[in-house]
Every structure is written in C-alpha cells, then in structure tokens.
Design an enzyme around this catalytic site. Structure first.
Site, mmCIF file in Angstrom:
data_model
loop_
_atom_site.group_PDB
_atom_site.id
_atom_site.type_symbol
_atom_site.label_atom_id
_atom_site.label_comp_id
_atom_site.label_asym_id
_atom_site.label_seq_id
_atom_site.Cartn_x
_atom_site.Cartn_y
_atom_site.Cartn_z
ATOM 1 N N LEU A 118 -25.234 -7.400 1.970
ATOM 2 C CA LEU A 118 -25.473 -7.954 0.640
ATOM 3 C C LEU A 118 -24.217 -8.732 0.298
ATOM 4 C CD1 LEU A 118 -27.499 -7.982 -1.727
ATOM 5 C CD2 LEU A 118 -26.311 -5.987 -2.639
ATOM 6 N N ASP A 119 -24.359 -10.038 0.132
ATOM 7 C CA ASP A 119 -23.201 -10.908 -0.085
ATOM 8 C C ASP A 119 -22.260 -10.377 -1.158
ATOM 9 O OD1 ASP A 119 -24.187 -12.741 1.764
ATOM 10 O OD2 ASP A 119 -25.255 -13.876 0.228
ATOM 11 N N MET A 120 -21.007 -10.749 -1.038
ATOM 12 C CA MET A 120 -19.993 -10.339 -1.994
ATOM 13 C C MET A 120 -20.362 -10.763 -3.419
ATOM 14 S SD MET A 120 -15.962 -10.992 -1.501
ATOM 15 C CE MET A 120 -15.026 -11.445 -2.924
ATOM 16 N N SER B 95 -23.343 -11.077 -4.603
ATOM 17 C CA SER B 95 -24.605 -10.471 -5.012
ATOM 18 C C SER B 95 -24.317 -9.015 -5.353
ATOM 19 C CB SER B 95 -25.630 -10.546 -3.876
ATOM 20 O OG SER B 95 -25.904 -11.884 -3.547
#
Length: 180
Positions: free
Chosen positions: A41-43, A45
């Site tokens: 999960l992207d930074m 997000s």
C-alpha cells in the site's frame, strides 16, 4: 498469524527504511516479529494492510492470480459522472495494458478519521467519493485508473481485502484476525 493494520498516510509499507532521512515504517506500529506484508500500500495511501507469518497465505492474498478483491474509498477531484464510473466498470487501458473490470460506484463522503496532513482543497474545484473494487494490484493502479477517466485521486483509503475490513480499526492500530 494474520494481522490487520490501519496504515496511516506517510508510512512506508515495509519494516525498514535505509534512506538517508528515515521515514516512519511498519515497525513503528507493529511490534510482532516474523510477520511480513501480504501486498503493498503506497506511502501516500492509507488503510488496510495485512501482515502474516504464513507464506502460503501471503501468496494467496498478494498474488493477482488468486483475484482477491480489494475495495478502496477514493476521494477524487471533480464530481464522478455515470460515464466515468461505467468506464471503470468496463476496465481502463493504462500504459501497461488493460485493467480487469472493476466495481465502481459514487458514494456519500464516508465517516473517516482526519488525514494528517489534510488533502489540498481548492474552492473552485469540487470533489466526490467513489467506492472502487479491483481484483488485481498493479503499481498505483487505482490512482492511474481514476486519472484515466478524468478524476485525479486526492485521498485513497483501502477499506477491505477479501473478507477482512478496517471496520473499527483506528489509524496506526492493529488487531489479530483469523485467516479464512
């Protein structure tokens, strides 16, 4: 073991950061040894991350061949029109090829925690919320899909992965769950 974590915005989705200016990592929130993220999960997000010590479970959750659904609450710039939602439902062609059809619907603003830092708000540009469910997990896929239909993402919260949800889990908190 399976851990559900509500990853805050700005936290790296890994346990270490070897950069010159260390950033917050999962180790700042989860003090359980031997667990690893099942997917990323992207930074920038926030929301549900699953951590496990079971390699088979990790593969089942993270590997796109298993087509496990992931549901996101997405705040977008602009008002989502039915044509844009229909395009997401049919699948979008991105630079790395077509996406699978998604479930997409406009929703009322959800009751979520305040994000730190808050999203940028422009008085002259309205925003709206979409619930988007996909069965794959390409790099920054949800952001690229919404941008492709003219709805840039402002805030992205992963709410559900398969049968597991964020329900009742505050940012930065985690709980153990049963693998299903």
């Amino acid at each position: 073991m399976l851990i559900l974590l509500n990853k805050p915005f700005g936290v790296l989705p890994q346990f270490t950061d070897n950069s010159a200016n260390p950033r917050p990592t999962l180790a700042d929130y989860v003090d359980v040894k031997g667990v690893y993220p099942a997917g990323r999960l992207d930074m920038d997000s926030e929301g549900l991350m699953l951590l496990t010590d079971d390699g088979r479970l990790q593969a089942k959750i993270a590997d796109p061949k298993h087509k496990m659904e992931k549901t996101y609450l997405v705040q977008v710039e602009g008002i989502a029109a039915e044509e844009q939602l229909a395009a997401l439902r049919q699948g979008i062609t991105l630079k790395d090829g077509p996406t699978r059809p998604a479930k997409a619907e406009g929703i009322a603003p959800p009751s979520l925690w305040e994000r730190d830092p808050p999203i940028r708000v422009r008085k002259s540009v309205p925003d709206s919320w979409i619930r988007l469910t996909i069965r794959e997990g390409r790099n920054r896929q949800v952001r690229r899909m919404t941008a492709a239909v003219g709805l840039p993402t402002l805030r992205l919260v992963r709410w559900q992965v398969g049968p597991w949800t964020l329900d009742g889990l505050e940012p930065g908190r985690w709980r153990e769950a049963r693998p299903r």
